[in-house]
Design a protein around this motif. Sequence first.
Motif, PDB file in Angstrom:
ATOM      1  N   GLU A 165      43.014   3.762  64.417  1.00 25.26           N
ATOM      2  CA  GLU A 165      43.032   2.390  64.944  1.00 25.26           C
ATOM      3  C   GLU A 165      44.229   2.166  65.857  1.00 25.26           C
ATOM      4  O   GLU A 165      44.132   1.508  66.886  1.00 25.26           O
ATOM      5  CB  GLU A 165      43.050   1.383  63.780  1.00 25.26           C
ATOM      6  N   GLU A 166      45.343   2.733  65.451  1.00 28.76           N
ATOM      7  CA  GLU A 166      46.564   2.604  66.258  1.00 28.76           C
ATOM      8  C   GLU A 166      46.348   3.257  67.630  1.00 28.76           C
ATOM      9  O   GLU A 166      46.700   2.688  68.668  1.00 28.76           O
ATOM     10  CB  GLU A 166      47.705   3.299  65.514  1.00 28.76           C
ATOM     11  N   ALA A 167      45.755   4.452  67.618  1.00 32.83           N
ATOM     12  CA  ALA A 167      45.506   5.167  68.877  1.00 32.83           C
ATOM     13  C   ALA A 167      44.530   4.382  69.749  1.00 32.83           C
ATOM     14  O   ALA A 167      44.723   4.244  70.958  1.00 32.83           O
ATOM     15  CB  ALA A 167      44.948   6.562  68.585  1.00 32.83           C
ATOM     16  N   ARG A 168      43.496   3.841  69.126  1.00 37.28           N
ATOM     17  CA  ARG A 168      42.511   3.074  69.891  1.00 37.28           C
ATOM     18  C   ARG A 168      43.177   1.850  70.536  1.00 37.28           C
ATOM     19  O   ARG A 168      42.916   1.513  71.692  1.00 37.28           O
ATOM     20  CB  ARG A 168      41.373   2.614  68.986  1.00 37.28           C
ATOM     21  N   GLY A 169      44.062   1.231  69.781  1.00 39.13           N
ATOM     22  CA  GLY A 169      44.766   0.043  70.283  1.00 39.13           C
ATOM     23  C   GLY A 169      45.616   0.337  71.505  1.00 39.13           C
ATOM     24  O   GLY A 169      45.776  -0.519  72.381  1.00 39.13           O
ATOM     25  N   LYS A 170      46.148   1.543  71.580  1.00 42.62           N
ATOM     26  CA  LYS A 170      47.010   1.890  72.713  1.00 42.62           C
ATOM     27  C   LYS A 170      46.202   2.172  73.973  1.00 42.62           C
ATOM     28  O   LYS A 170      46.730   2.144  75.079  1.00 42.62           O
ATOM     29  CB  LYS A 170      47.842   3.130  72.370  1.00 42.62           C
ATOM     30  N   GLY A 171      44.918   2.512  73.814  1.00 48.77           N
ATOM     31  CA  GLY A 171      44.088   2.820  74.972  1.00 48.77           C
ATOM     32  C   GLY A 171      44.432   4.185  75.544  1.00 48.77           C
ATOM     33  O   GLY A 171      45.184   4.958  74.943  1.00 48.77           O
ATOM     34  N   CYS A 172      43.873   4.461  76.713  1.00 51.51           N
ATOM     35  CA  CYS A 172      44.076   5.770  77.341  1.00 51.51           C
ATOM     36  C   CYS A 172      45.546   5.967  77.693  1.00 51.51           C
ATOM     37  O   CYS A 172      46.175   5.087  78.278  1.00 51.51           O
ATOM     38  CB  CYS A 172      43.214   5.888  78.599  1.00 51.51           C
ATOM     39  N   LEU A 173      46.079   7.111  77.348  1.00 45.40           N
ATOM     40  CA  LEU A 173      47.501   7.377  77.588  1.00 45.40           C
ATOM     41  C   LEU A 173      47.745   8.050  78.936  1.00 45.40           C
ATOM     42  O   LEU A 173      48.885   8.323  79.293  1.00 45.40           O
ATOM     43  CB  LEU A 173      48.059   8.266  76.463  1.00 45.40           C
ATOM     44  N   HIS A 174      46.677   8.320  79.661  1.00 43.90           N
ATOM     45  CA  HIS A 174      46.870   8.949  80.964  1.00 43.90           C
ATOM     46  C   HIS A 174      47.582   7.958  81.896  1.00 43.90           C
ATOM     47  O   HIS A 174      47.189   6.790  81.980  1.00 43.90           O
ATOM     48  CB  HIS A 174      45.515   9.339  81.562  1.00 43.90           C
TER      49      HIS A 174
ATOM     50  N   ASP B 192      48.654   5.542  84.666  1.00 50.58           N
ATOM     51  CA  ASP B 192      47.896   4.767  85.659  1.00 50.58           C
ATOM     52  C   ASP B 192      46.413   4.650  85.359  1.00 50.58           C
ATOM     53  O   ASP B 192      45.624   4.389  86.256  1.00 50.58           O
ATOM     54  CB  ASP B 192      48.054   5.360  87.081  1.00 50.58           C
ATOM     55  N   CYS B 193      46.004   4.898  84.132  1.00 46.51           N
ATOM     56  CA  CYS B 193      44.573   4.750  83.839  1.00 46.51           C
ATOM     57  C   CYS B 193      44.333   3.431  83.126  1.00 46.51           C
ATOM     58  O   CYS B 193      43.718   2.524  83.683  1.00 46.51           O
ATOM     59  CB  CYS B 193      44.052   5.920  82.999  1.00 46.51           C
ATOM     60  N   GLY B 194      44.825   3.319  81.931  1.00 45.98           N
ATOM     61  CA  GLY B 194      44.650   2.058  81.190  1.00 45.98           C
ATOM     62  C   GLY B 194      43.234   1.835  80.705  1.00 45.98           C
ATOM     63  O   GLY B 194      42.847   0.719  80.363  1.00 45.98           O
ATOM     64  N   GLY B 195      42.423   2.884  80.697  1.00 46.63           N
ATOM     65  CA  GLY B 195      41.046   2.749  80.221  1.00 46.63           C
ATOM     66  C   GLY B 195      40.989   2.463  78.729  1.00 46.63           C
ATOM     67  O   GLY B 195      41.970   2.629  78.010  1.00 46.63           O
ATOM     68  N   ARG B 196      39.828   2.024  78.308  1.00 48.67           N
ATOM     69  CA  ARG B 196      39.633   1.810  76.870  1.00 48.67           C
ATOM     70  C   ARG B 196      39.105   3.084  76.238  1.00 48.67           C
ATOM     71  O   ARG B 196      38.471   3.904  76.900  1.00 48.67           O
ATOM     72  CB  ARG B 196      38.648   0.652  76.647  1.00 48.67           C
ATOM     73  N   LEU B 197      39.387   3.203  74.956  1.00 48.76           N
ATOM     74  CA  LEU B 197      38.946   4.416  74.255  1.00 48.76           C
ATOM     75  C   LEU B 197      37.668   4.156  73.474  1.00 48.76           C
ATOM     76  O   LEU B 197      37.567   3.149  72.768  1.00 48.76           O
ATOM     77  CB  LEU B 197      40.047   4.899  73.300  1.00 48.76           C
ATOM     78  N   HIS B 198      36.737   5.048  73.634  1.00 50.75           N
ATOM     79  CA  HIS B 198      35.497   4.978  72.874  1.00 50.75           C
ATOM     80  C   HIS B 198      35.485   6.088  71.835  1.00 50.75           C
ATOM     81  O   HIS B 198      35.974   7.189  72.092  1.00 50.75           O
ATOM     82  CB  HIS B 198      34.290   5.142  73.801  1.00 50.75           C
TER      83      HIS B 198
ATOM     84  N   ASP C  35      37.035   5.558  78.667  1.00 52.36           N
ATOM     85  CA  ASP C  35      35.755   5.091  79.224  1.00 52.36           C
ATOM     86  C   ASP C  35      35.752   5.061  80.754  1.00 52.36           C
ATOM     87  O   ASP C  35      34.760   4.671  81.360  1.00 52.36           O
ATOM     88  CB  ASP C  35      35.404   3.703  78.659  1.00 52.36           C
ATOM     89  N   GLN C  36      36.845   5.471  81.370  1.00 48.64           N
ATOM     90  CA  GLN C  36      36.929   5.379  82.838  1.00 48.64           C
ATOM     91  C   GLN C  36      36.352   6.623  83.521  1.00 48.64           C
ATOM     92  O   GLN C  36      36.778   7.752  83.234  1.00 48.64           O
ATOM     93  CB  GLN C  36      38.387   5.208  83.288  1.00 48.64           C
ATOM     94  N   GLU C  37      35.388   6.362  84.396  1.00 50.16           N
ATOM     95  CA  GLU C  37      34.817   7.452  85.191  1.00 50.16           C
ATOM     96  C   GLU C  37      35.959   8.136  85.937  1.00 50.16           C
ATOM     97  O   GLU C  37      36.849   7.487  86.453  1.00 50.16           O
ATOM     98  CB  GLU C  37      33.827   6.853  86.205  1.00 50.16           C
ATOM     99  N   GLY C  38      35.958   9.460  85.946  1.00 47.69           N
ATOM    100  CA  GLY C  38      37.039  10.157  86.653  1.00 47.69           C
ATOM    101  C   GLY C  38      38.235  10.453  85.770  1.00 47.69           C
ATOM    102  O   GLY C  38      39.132  11.170  86.174  1.00 47.69           O
TER     103      GLY C  38
END
Length: 229
Positions: free
Chosen positions: A64-73, A75-81, A104-107
């Motif tokens: 849950e903690e990891a999901r809350g942080k979102g994508c760690l790449h 400049d991405c900031g995508g959501r995690l599925h 969830d971000q294409e690319g």
Amino acid sequence: MVTEASPSIKLRAKIKPLQNCSAGAYSSRLKVMNNRTGENWCQDHLTNEKLWQLLAKIDSDFAEEARGKGCLHPDCGGRLHRSDYERKPRGGPGWDLRNSFCCDQEGCRRRETPMSVRFLGRRVYAGLVVVLVSAMVHGLKPERVQRIREVLAIDRRTLERWRQWWRSTFVRSSFWKWARARFMPLVCEKTLPLSLGRRFEIERPERLLDLLKFLAPVTRPAAGKLQGI
Ligand SMILES: [Zn+2]
């Protein structure tokens, strides 16, 4: 369908007679001796169902903690599925999935696999088994280690690889270089992980959980250099 009992259940079945003959002064003495060598508490942990359940709960919290942080790449900031993958560690209570996510971000689609107290990297055995059995090597008589090894179906070479991993790969890791400075006096690296277990006082289940949480940063597959067991 015939299902095979899990190694931890088999282990419990094997140590039961030892517990059942506990009446009398002699067995009390035996108990004290066993506690001193770490024999009892190691086996108790391996067969403690509540402990295994707590490990799963802690892993859910990590996820849950990891999901809350979102994508760690950057400049991405995508959501995690959710994108769990199959992993069935031996010695565990039938776990079959490791928590994992995908961006969830294409690319990007970066995979993010959270820390774990159940899995130790790509090891085929549950992290708890790797830590406890590796620790026992330093604390128990060889014949006792052999019996536990046989019950859990850990062959001699596997145990030797674990020993080597603690003594070389682990002690050279950036995690340990950072972490060891937190202990004074220094933890004996030759008797890892027993020496670390003693500092954490892992005879108590809650302190064993603390040790596994402490080690959790090395459990992410991204900690690639720490693979190799
Ligand atoms: Zn991303």
